[in-house]
Design a protein around this motif. Structure first.
Motif, mmCIF file in Angstrom:
data_model
loop_
_atom_site.group_PDB
_atom_site.id
_atom_site.type_symbol
_atom_site.label_atom_id
_atom_site.label_comp_id
_atom_site.label_asym_id
_atom_site.label_seq_id
_atom_site.Cartn_x
_atom_site.Cartn_y
_atom_site.Cartn_z
ATOM 1 N N ILE A 288 27.262 54.279 -46.155
ATOM 2 C CA ILE A 288 27.632 53.099 -45.252
ATOM 3 C C ILE A 288 26.394 52.463 -44.511
ATOM 4 N N LYS A 289 26.277 51.221 -44.663
ATOM 5 C CA LYS A 289 25.359 50.330 -43.920
ATOM 6 C C LYS A 289 25.960 49.589 -42.865
ATOM 7 N N SER A 290 26.977 49.516 -42.559
ATOM 8 C CA SER A 290 27.578 48.880 -41.398
ATOM 9 C C SER A 290 27.370 49.744 -40.133
ATOM 10 N N GLN A 291 27.814 49.077 -39.127
ATOM 11 C CA GLN A 291 27.676 50.111 -37.802
ATOM 12 C C GLN A 291 28.687 51.175 -38.066
ATOM 13 N N LYS A 292 28.484 52.315 -37.469
ATOM 14 C CA LYS A 292 29.135 53.744 -38.007
ATOM 15 C C LYS A 292 28.685 54.752 -36.872
ATOM 16 N N ASP A 293 29.726 55.745 -36.849
ATOM 17 C CA ASP A 293 29.665 56.828 -36.009
ATOM 18 C C ASP A 293 30.293 58.010 -36.637
ATOM 19 N N ILE A 294 30.062 59.108 -36.265
ATOM 20 C CA ILE A 294 30.649 60.467 -37.094
ATOM 21 C C ILE A 294 30.949 61.382 -36.020
ATOM 22 N N VAL A 295 32.311 61.907 -35.731
ATOM 23 C CA VAL A 295 32.694 62.853 -34.867
ATOM 24 C C VAL A 295 32.718 64.193 -35.621
#
Length: 319
Positions: A288-295
């Motif tokens: 994924i190239k867009s703004q992202k975060d993972i929990v």
């Protein structure tokens, strides 16, 4: 830390091993052209379920190959200005669920659209020659046919089509639409944001349908992936067509689509997940190239995960 997969450092660098077909982009452009040529013939039928602060409808539209697709549609009563909307997608073989559990977003002033996947546990049609539910076998449906006939191709297009329908509703602000889901629903939320890049926020939890060959490599073709093991055992017991099979599955491999996403993403993953292994999920997330975060939940698998629903709710408030 107990592990069922790569270390966390390896997961954060992993990019997947399932083949990506050379004509992958052309395949999906061709599919989207077919979808856009369909007359949706939108129908809204007032539901028997009612609450004082929401209008509730059974929504139907015609998808590719003539299937009538059903969704639950809830909107705030007496809304005077266009407002945000949230698309919800369900797990494999299930359905859009009850009406009441969507009202938390209506209370925010949002519309909610929960789609039944064609041929699974809800009311959407599988138009492939039968009427009613086909329950499972959907990953391999069309695998021995032309890739344009893969059933999940059609399901993926349904997510983009319903997003477009919702964005065009007069009560909805088409620039403020999000998508969410768990397992298959997580995969479909990523697909929806890939095929309809106007989706602003995407919140998948342990997405399914990612990096099929990695699941096979880990000897985890069970549970929702069991049909792939059965396919090889019955139709290719010596794996003579293994590469061709995984390459064709590459057309519906979520990790190959997510580079199209433009919206903001928050993903939840349990590191003890043996149904949708963490590495398969990271294969998609890392592309994924867009703004992202993972929990990350180190001790949780493919199960109810505490707190992530609250995180998603607050995330969607930002629409």
């Amino acid at each position: 830390m107990p592990m069922v997969d790569f270390s966390i450092e390896q997961l954060k660098a992993y990019k997947g091993i399932n083949p990506r077909p050379e004509d992958f982009d052309r395949f999906w452009e061709r599919a989207l052209i077919e979808m856009r040529s369909v007359d949706s013939n939108l129908e809204l039928i007032p539901s028997k379920f009612s609450v004082p602060f929401a209008d509730c409808f059974d929504l139907y539209f015609t998808g590719v190959r003539g299937a009538r697709i059903h969704a639950k549609y809830l909107r705030p009563k007496n809304a005077v200005e266009p407002h945000p909307a949230v698309l919800q997608f369900h797990g494999y073989s299930k359905n859009s669920g009850d009406w009441h559990d969507k009202l938390d977003y209506v209370a925010l002033g949002y519309s909610v659209i929960a789609m039944d996947c064609r041929g699974q546990g809800g009311y959407s049609q599988d138009s492939g020659g039968v009427t009613g539910s086909t329950y499972r076998g959907h990953i391999i449906r069309g695998l021995d046919d032309n890739e344009d006939n893969l059933l999940f191709r059609h399901i993926y297009l349904d997510t983009a089509q319903i997003a477009s329908i919702v964005m065009d509703l007069p009560e909805v602000d088409g620039n403020r639409v999000g998508a969410m889901g768990v397992s298959q629903g997580g995969a479909l939320s990523l697909v929806c944001g890939s095929l309809e890049p106007k989706i602003k926020r995407i919140a998948p939890l342990y997405p399914f349908l990612c990096d099929f060959k990695r699941v096979w490599e880990m000897d985890l073709l069970k549970d929702s992936y069991e049909e792939l093991r059965t396919y090889f055992r019955h139709f290719d017991p010596m794996h003579k067509n293994e590469n061709a099979t995984f390459t064709k599955l590459g057309y519906i491999d979520v990790q190959n689509l997510v580079q199209r996403i433009e919206g903001k993403v928050i993903m939840g993953v349990g590191l003890m997940d043996t149904e949708c292994p963490p590495s398969t999920q990271f294969a998609a997330y890392n592309k994924i190239k867009s703004q992202k975060d993972i929990v990350i939940y180190p001790d949780y698998g493919h199960e109810s995960i505490p707190g992530f629903g609250d995180i998603v709710y607050e995330f969607m408030i930002g629409l």
